[in-house]
Write a protein that holds these residues in place. Structure first.
Motif: not given
Length: 411
Positions: A300-308, A402-411
């Motif tokens: 998963v491509s994301c900002d893990a600390p921000r999502v957490a 609560f549903i937190f959704r983010l698009p699956l970006l290219a890893a």
């Protein structure tokens, strides 16, 4: 100070206006930049055949041109001033009565008048301009070096109407200017407040970190039974304080920087970050079972600390509103198109009216008992939006999710 020096100190001109140092700078700016005033002056000239028209700011001892249309080459531009005793407007200011003559050579009142002779004025009109409260502002003037029929009743009615229109437009412009100044002042105050909050949050975070370290150290020491009961409560309070400070700081940074910024990394350690958040919450809520089920079967491509942090806010919200002793569930899934993280609790459903504005800043439920600032859900939503995602909420069969959704970006 002799008369010549006094005259130099008083008389200003177009150059002073261009430099922004004119005594009547604000009035000149307001009229010189008004399309309405420009149109009215052009109309006056067309309707009267006069070749000079102006709006002047007039006081007991000053006459200043604010807006002119000059086809006679009198040489008067915005900001130019002539002695008040050299104008007919002195009489208009003193009496609030208009001055009109078609031909100075034949007029019963102004025949052989020295002011007309000095400037070569043959026909003239000067109408007082007043604000709606009756205070005198200046005059609407029309001048020509040839005879014109300015005393015609229709022309006089038009000039009076235009003078009244200019007086009313002055107040509109002044109110608009005052409103703009108020908005700018409030914007500056808001910026100062945000900067203050950011600095305060930074200092508080250091203090809370020191307290947290102290509590962890105490947990490793021999303690009485009473102390063992108090220590988890202290840890819970510290966790809550830390969460509030993080939300305040992130909100302040977002306001000052134009939004929350993320730094996505390929194959982000999202599972580990979420497990850490869940463990921290478990330690502070012994009355609830917090379950976690994360099935991330691909990078998963994301900002893990921000999502957490977003999930932490959702989880804290779930804890506050859950029925005592009920389970709180954190689940994570990855589909072909998106990453979905849900936080569910059993409790009272969210009222429809509140649900519409739930993710706005400083919004709080009716049963929060004074806890929180109402920033948690707003921050969570902002983090999702920064990832081009969103946060949704459902309330079904006594379960709020609560549903937190983010698009699956290219890893």
């Amino acid at each position: 100070m002799d008369d010549e020096m006094q005259l130099r100190a008083t008389i200003q001109d177009h150059a002073a206006y261009l430099l922004g140092s004119h005594d009547f700078q604000y009035d000149i700016d307001m009229l010189a930049g008004s399309e309405t005033v420009g149109t009215l002056l052009e109309t006056v000239m067309l309707a009267t055949n006069m070749r000079f028209a102006a709006v002047a700011r007039v006081t007991a001892d000053r006459w200043v041109a604010c807006r002119t249309v000059d086809e006679v080459n009198f040489g008067l531009s915005a900001g130019d001033e002539i002695g008040i005793d050299q104008t007919f407007c002195q009489s208009v200011h003193e009496t609030s009565e208009k001055v009109l003559f078609n031909n100075v050579a034949t007029d019963d009142v102004y025949r052989n008048h020295p002011i007309a002779a000095q400037f070569g004025i043959v026909s003239y009109a000067s109408i007082p301009i007043k604000r709606s409260d009756g205070t005198f502002f200046g005059t609407l003037c029309a001048i020509d070096t040839e005879p014109r029929d300015v005393k015609n009743p229709r022309v006089v009615a038009m000039l009076e109407l235009f003078a009244d229109t200019i007086g009313r437009s002055l107040e509109t412009e002044e109110r608009l200017e005052a409103q703009e100044q108020l908005v700018e002042h409030e914007r500056q105050m808001a910026k100062m407040q945000e900067e203050f909050v950011a600095v305060l949050g930074h200092d508080l975070r250091n203090s809370v970190a020191a307290m947290n370290a102290g509590v962890r150290q105490l947990d490793r020491e021999p303690l009485s039974d009473k102390a063992r009961k108090i220590l988890p409560l202290m840890g819970s309070s510290i966790h809550r304080m830390s969460e509030l400070i993080e939300n305040i700081m992130l909100h302040a940074k977002a306001r000052l920087g134009g939004g929350i910024r993320i730094s996505a990394t390929p194959d982000a350690p999202l599972r580990d970050a979420l497990h850490q958040i869940v463990e921290e919450v478990r330690a502070t809520v012994p009355n609830h079972e917090v379950t976690v089920d994360l099935q991330f079967d691909r990078p998963v491509s994301c900002d893990a600390p921000r999502v957490a942090q977003a999930v932490s806010n959702l989880l804290s919200n779930a804890v506050r509103h859950a029925d005592p002793g009920t389970e709180i569930a954190v689940c994570g899934r990855v589909s072909d198109a998106e990453v979905e993280i849900t936080v569910s609790n059993h409790g009272r459903p969210i009222p429809d009216g509140l649900r519409q504005k739930l993710f706005q800043p400083y919004q709080r439920g009716d049963d929060t008992a004074g806890e929180g600032l109402g920033l948690g859900l707003h921050i969570a939503s902002s983090i999702a939006i920064a990832h081009s995602g969103q946060v949704d909420v459902t309330c079904e069969n006594g379960v709020t999710t609560f549903i937190f959704r983010l698009p699956l970006l290219a890893a």
